[in-house]
Design a protein around this motif. Structure first.
Motif, PDB file in Angstrom:
ATOM      1  N   TRP A  12       0.706  -1.152  -0.171  1.00 15.65           N
ATOM      2  CA  TRP A  12      -0.010   0.037   0.054  1.00 15.65           C
ATOM      3  C   TRP A  12       0.948   1.361  -0.020  1.00 15.65           C
ATOM      4  O   TRP A  12       0.412   2.340  -0.355  1.00 15.65           O
ATOM      5  CB  TRP A  12      -0.916  -0.079   0.980  1.00 15.65           C
ATOM      6  N   GLU A  13       2.170   1.154   0.249  1.00 14.92           N
ATOM      7  CA  GLU A  13       2.980   2.240   0.249  1.00 14.92           C
ATOM      8  C   GLU A  13       3.612   2.747  -1.284  1.00 14.92           C
ATOM      9  O   GLU A  13       4.029   3.699  -1.399  1.00 14.92           O
ATOM     10  CB  GLU A  13       4.162   1.983   1.109  1.00 14.92           C
ATOM     11  N   LEU A  14       3.401   1.742  -1.920  1.00 13.47           N
ATOM     12  CA  LEU A  14       3.570   1.914  -3.334  1.00 13.47           C
ATOM     13  C   LEU A  14       2.601   2.234  -4.516  1.00 13.47           C
ATOM     14  O   LEU A  14       1.542   1.417  -4.325  1.00 13.47           O
ATOM     15  CB  LEU A  14       4.567   0.624  -4.036  1.00 13.47           C
ATOM     16  N   VAL A  36       6.453   2.498 -16.534  1.00 16.07           N
ATOM     17  CA  VAL A  36       5.954   2.644 -15.160  1.00 16.07           C
ATOM     18  C   VAL A  36       6.622   3.656 -14.290  1.00 16.07           C
ATOM     19  O   VAL A  36       7.803   3.893 -14.521  1.00 16.07           O
ATOM     20  CB  VAL A  36       6.292   1.195 -14.462  1.00 16.07           C
ATOM     21  N   GLN A  37       5.681   4.356 -13.786  1.00 15.79           N
ATOM     22  CA  GLN A  37       6.093   5.562 -12.957  1.00 15.79           C
ATOM     23  C   GLN A  37       5.842   4.795 -11.364  1.00 15.79           C
ATOM     24  O   GLN A  37       4.532   4.843 -11.093  1.00 15.79           O
ATOM     25  CB  GLN A  37       5.296   6.684 -13.126  1.00 15.79           C
ATOM     26  N   LEU A  38       6.760   4.695 -10.770  1.00 12.51           N
ATOM     27  CA  LEU A  38       6.465   4.225  -9.247  1.00 12.51           C
ATOM     28  C   LEU A  38       6.870   5.262  -8.149  1.00 12.51           C
ATOM     29  O   LEU A  38       7.772   6.194  -8.468  1.00 12.51           O
ATOM     30  CB  LEU A  38       7.572   2.980  -9.058  1.00 12.51           C
ATOM     31  N   ARG A  39       5.862   5.557  -7.476  1.00 11.11           N
ATOM     32  CA  ARG A  39       5.919   6.472  -6.408  1.00 11.11           C
ATOM     33  C   ARG A  39       6.055   6.025  -4.928  1.00 11.11           C
ATOM     34  O   ARG A  39       5.248   4.915  -4.617  1.00 11.11           O
ATOM     35  CB  ARG A  39       4.828   7.555  -6.418  1.00 11.11           C
ATOM     36  N   PHE A  40       6.826   6.427  -4.071  1.00  8.59           N
ATOM     37  CA  PHE A  40       7.064   6.094  -2.658  1.00  8.59           C
ATOM     38  C   PHE A  40       7.238   7.269  -1.800  1.00  8.59           C
ATOM     39  O   PHE A  40       8.194   7.860  -2.057  1.00  8.59           O
ATOM     40  CB  PHE A  40       8.365   4.985  -2.624  1.00  8.59           C
ATOM     41  N   LYS A  43       8.939  10.332   3.059  1.00  9.53           N
ATOM     42  CA  LYS A  43       8.751  11.146   4.444  1.00  9.53           C
ATOM     43  C   LYS A  43       7.743  10.371   5.203  1.00  9.53           C
ATOM     44  O   LYS A  43       8.191  10.518   6.512  1.00  9.53           O
ATOM     45  CB  LYS A  43       8.170  12.614   3.693  1.00  9.53           C
ATOM     46  N   ASN A  44       6.670   9.937   4.942  1.00 10.21           N
ATOM     47  CA  ASN A  44       5.714   9.321   5.773  1.00 10.21           C
ATOM     48  C   ASN A  44       5.677   7.882   5.842  1.00 10.21           C
ATOM     49  O   ASN A  44       4.719   7.272   6.307  1.00 10.21           O
ATOM     50  CB  ASN A  44       4.228   9.666   5.292  1.00 10.21           C
ATOM     51  N   SER A  45       6.745   7.236   5.323  1.00 12.95           N
ATOM     52  CA  SER A  45       6.698   5.750   5.500  1.00 12.95           C
ATOM     53  C   SER A  45       7.133   5.251   6.912  1.00 12.95           C
ATOM     54  O   SER A  45       8.021   5.659   7.353  1.00 12.95           O
ATOM     55  CB  SER A  45       7.899   5.194   4.294  1.00 12.95           C
ATOM     56  N   PRO A  46       6.296   4.317   7.379  1.00 14.38           N
ATOM     57  CA  PRO A  46       6.421   3.856   8.579  1.00 14.38           C
ATOM     58  C   PRO A  46       7.584   2.633   8.498  1.00 14.38           C
ATOM     59  O   PRO A  46       8.058   2.118   9.617  1.00 14.38           O
ATOM     60  CB  PRO A  46       5.003   3.189   9.099  1.00 14.38           C
ATOM     61  N   GLU A  69       8.375  12.651  -1.833  1.00 16.73           N
ATOM     62  CA  GLU A  69       7.842  11.250  -2.543  1.00 16.73           C
ATOM     63  C   GLU A  69       8.908  10.976  -3.596  1.00 16.73           C
ATOM     64  O   GLU A  69       9.560  11.754  -4.343  1.00 16.73           O
ATOM     65  CB  GLU A  69       6.513  11.485  -3.400  1.00 16.73           C
ATOM     66  N   LEU A  70       9.408   9.936  -3.865  1.00 17.05           N
ATOM     67  CA  LEU A  70      10.339   9.375  -4.638  1.00 17.05           C
ATOM     68  C   LEU A  70       9.538   8.953  -5.838  1.00 17.05           C
ATOM     69  O   LEU A  70       8.782   7.837  -5.792  1.00 17.05           O
ATOM     70  CB  LEU A  70      11.336   8.455  -3.965  1.00 17.05           C
ATOM     71  N   VAL A  71       9.980   9.502  -6.936  1.00 16.74           N
ATOM     72  CA  VAL A  71       9.553   8.911  -8.117  1.00 16.74           C
ATOM     73  C   VAL A  71      10.692   8.215  -9.109  1.00 16.74           C
ATOM     74  O   VAL A  71      11.552   8.749  -9.522  1.00 16.74           O
ATOM     75  CB  VAL A  71       8.719  10.205  -9.046  1.00 16.74           C
TER      76      VAL A  71
END
Length: 139
Positions: A12-14, A36-40, A43-46, A69-71
């Protein structure tokens, strides 16, 4: 997605979105969205510790948005599944690289002999430059 033994990124984080890729592929490029554009959201990742987050943001550079957010864009392959796997592998490699803390810099003292040699060399160069000046004309 398992990155290391301690770090596991939840699905759910990706966030993946599919876009049309440029390059070879003929008419297929104009019809199928294989890139594909992957967003992660770092900053808010547990899943990540604060130190790892800071290092990951530094490693990411311009791939990082202002919102933290990392793209990652993957368009190397003609098949969507291979591009998805490529994007995830690249994310895992970046996170794995961020887990390794850099070694602290050791301060070194310059030996007195080295200091003396450096100052002597500076003095010699200064004298050489003084000799280059034109002699002054006095009447």
């Amino acid at each position: 997605m398992r990155v290391t033994d301690q770090i596991v990124i939840q699905e759910w984080e990706l966030h993946e979105s599919f876009i049309r890729a440029s390059g070879p592929g003929g008419q297929n490029v104009n019809k199928v969205e294989t890139a594909v554009q992957l967003r992660f959201n770092v900053k808010n990742s547990p899943s990540l510790e604060d130190a790892v987050k800071r290092r990951l943001m530094a490693i990411a550079g311009r791939r990082m948005t202002k919102d933290g957010e990392l793209v990652i864009e993957a368009r190397r392959f003609r098949v969507q599944e291979r591009n998805r796997a490529d994007a995830r592998e690249r994310l895992a490699a970046m996170i794995e690289r961020a887990t390794i803390a850099p070694k602290p810099r050791k301060k070194r003292k310059i030996s007195p002999n080295q200091k003396r040699k450096r100052l002597e060399a500076k003095r010699r160069i200064g004298e050489k430059k003084l000799n280059r000046t034109k002699p002054s004309v006095t009447d």
